[in-house]
Scaffold this active site. Structure first.
Site, mmCIF file in Angstrom:
data_model
loop_
_atom_site.group_PDB
_atom_site.id
_atom_site.type_symbol
_atom_site.label_atom_id
_atom_site.label_comp_id
_atom_site.label_asym_id
_atom_site.label_seq_id
_atom_site.Cartn_x
_atom_site.Cartn_y
_atom_site.Cartn_z
ATOM 1 C CG ASP A 1 -59.786 68.200 107.433
ATOM 2 O OD1 ASP A 1 -60.533 67.050 107.179
ATOM 3 O OD2 ASP A 1 -58.452 68.165 106.871
ATOM 4 C CB SER B 1 -56.486 65.897 105.005
ATOM 5 O OG SER B 1 -58.050 65.660 105.739
ATOM 6 C CB THR C 1 -55.302 70.791 105.367
ATOM 7 O OG1 THR C 1 -55.945 69.569 105.589
ATOM 8 C CG2 THR C 1 -56.096 71.862 104.491
ATOM 9 C CD GLU D 1 -57.211 72.166 107.743
ATOM 10 O OE1 GLU D 1 -56.088 72.462 108.696
ATOM 11 O OE2 GLU D 1 -57.493 71.105 107.535
ATOM 12 C CG ASP E 1 -60.765 65.136 109.423
ATOM 13 O OD1 ASP E 1 -61.498 64.470 108.827
ATOM 14 O OD2 ASP E 1 -59.604 64.609 109.866
ATOM 15 C CG HIS F 1 -61.327 60.945 111.857
ATOM 16 N ND1 HIS F 1 -61.120 59.882 111.070
ATOM 17 C CD2 HIS F 1 -60.663 62.181 111.154
ATOM 18 C CE1 HIS F 1 -60.683 60.290 109.939
ATOM 19 N NE2 HIS F 1 -60.360 61.694 110.038
ATOM 20 C CG ASP G 1 -60.228 67.831 103.754
ATOM 21 O OD1 ASP G 1 -61.382 67.932 104.167
ATOM 22 O OD2 ASP G 1 -59.249 67.558 104.179
ATOM 23 C CG HIS G 2 -62.298 64.292 103.418
ATOM 24 N ND1 HIS G 2 -62.695 64.157 104.722
ATOM 25 C CD2 HIS G 2 -60.947 64.827 103.645
ATOM 26 C CE1 HIS G 2 -61.898 64.331 105.732
ATOM 27 N NE2 HIS G 2 -60.701 64.658 104.783
HETATM 28 MG MG MG Z 1 -56.799 69.205 107.820
HETATM 29 ZN ZN ZN Z 2 -59.598 62.937 108.714
#
Ligand code: MG
Ligand code: ZN
Length: 376
Positions: free
Chosen positions: A43, A84, A137, A255, A260, A264, A302-303
């Site tokens: 992620d 997500s 996710t 995952e 992620d 952040h 996912d990004h």
């Molecule tokens: Mg996730």
């Molecule tokens: Zn995020």
């Protein structure tokens, strides 16, 4: 002065030595099409996250072992910057939906997920994550809810699903922190689940006729820097367990959820640790796939998160990173593929194409109409 200049020249040369290339290891024997598909999602893991992990790890990653690399366009149905939930729904259902949607199309109707389709066709199915199992996710593969924060509803969808194995945190949403006072753990037991608090060793003799739910934490599992280390061996355990469950094969989603979160927070140290933990899981899965020759492994994100970039440092010292946001970005996201049908993952395509490529690889469309909305 001269000596110092000479010494720094030697150090500079040492730092610039090209590392020996990682050999791309083809399986000894490879099936024409895969029996199993393992989708691994880091992620928020864009190119800067991968690059930082690589240079912090002696210029080595298991991701280098993939023969096929492509890119996907991560934007969602509602926004250029996906979240997500929409990102995972694109992989799960092949539709670009609105941010916050869990397993729903843009019309808010449920879309059948690849995990559900695999299950209907007799394949074993599983999910392994380092977040709660109710987080966006994993939820998008097995639940159908209009908003990602409906954790209690997502827990009901998981408890009532046909999934064979689920590993992650969030036990509290199944029995404790529930408005309706339902005990989903008891209900899951009645539906054949063995419920555990620790991931069994990959060599353990768990009866493969059982279904398994392993809750690694009441709420969110800890970060890697707080001692969490289960993702690599849980990934291998899951692949071994599911391979014994059905002779038709399996679909497994793994995952690395917390790359992620560190991004952040613009915390590059944690981001690198989480990415390296995920890369160790990738290594375990590649070893599994290489031995078997019948397993398609796809790794992607996912990004990207943080708009991260490396602005200074060296391959032998700490990196200096800068972030441009506390949120996600719309950068193209790398996709790595290994095993039968991996060639179809080269090139640049929509995130929804990953669903269609996995579905074609598993031949899930044959003889059955999908109820999902077609992606772009
Ligand atoms: Mg996730
Ligand atoms: Zn995020």
């Amino acid at each position: 002065m001269k000596r110092i200049a000479g010494l720094s020249m030697i150090l500079l040369l040492a730092a610039c030595q090209p590392a020996k290339e990682v050999e791309i290891e083809a399986p000894a024997k490879q099936a024409a099409s895969p029996r199993n598909v393992i989708l691994m999602i880091g992620d928020g893991m864009g190119l800067a996250q991968v690059s930082a992990a690589l240079y912090s790890n002696n210029n080595r990653l298991n991701l280098e072992r993939f023969p096929v690399v492509g890119f996907h366009k991560s934007y969602s149905g509602s926004d250029l910057i996906t979240d997500s939930a929409a990102g995972a729904t694109a992989f799960a259902c092949g539709v670009k939906t609105y941010n916050n949607a869990i397993g729903l199309g843009p019309d808010t109707l449920p879309c059948i997920t690849i995990l559900e389709e695999a299950s209907l066709q007799g394949l074993a199915t599983g999910i392994v994550v380092t977040s709660t199992v109710t987080h966006a996710t994993p939820a998008a593969f097995v639940a159908h809810q209009p908003l990602r924060i409906l954790y209690e509803n997502i827990a009901v969808d998981i408890a009532e699903s046909n999934i064979d194995l689920i590993i992650g945190g969030g036990k509290t949403y199944f029995y404790n922190r529930r408005m309706d006072r339902r005990n989903l753990l008891a209900e899951m037991s009645d539906r054949g689940f063995l419920i555990l608090d620790n991931v069994p060793s990959p060599r353990s003799k768990i009866d493969a006729s059982r279904r398994l739910a392993v809750f690694t934490a009441e709420d969110q599992p800890p970060h890697v820097n707080q001692g969490r280390d289960y993702l690599p061996y849980a990934s291998l355990f899951a692949a071994e367990f599911l391979s014994k469950k059905s002779d038709k094969g399996f679909f497994l989603m793994i995952e690395g959820s917390q790359i992620d979160w560190a991004a952040h927070s613009n915390n590059e140290r944690d981001m690198i640790k989480e990415t390296l933990d995920f890369d160790r899981a990738v290594g375990m899965i590649l070893d599994f796939a290489r031995k078997r020759g019948d397993t398609l492994v796809i790794v992607t994100a996912d990004h990207e998160t943080g708009g991260a970039s490396i602005v200074d440092g060296s391959k032998i010292n700490r990196l200096d990173m800068k972030f441009t946001t506390n949120g996600h970005t719309a950068s193209l996201v790398p996709v790595y593929a290994y095993g039968p049908d991996s060639e179809s993952f080269s090139g640049i395509y929509e995130n929804t194409a990953i669903y269609h490529k996995m579905k074609a690889a598993l031949n899930l469309g044959a003889g059955r109409e999908s109820t999902s909305i077609k992606g772009e």
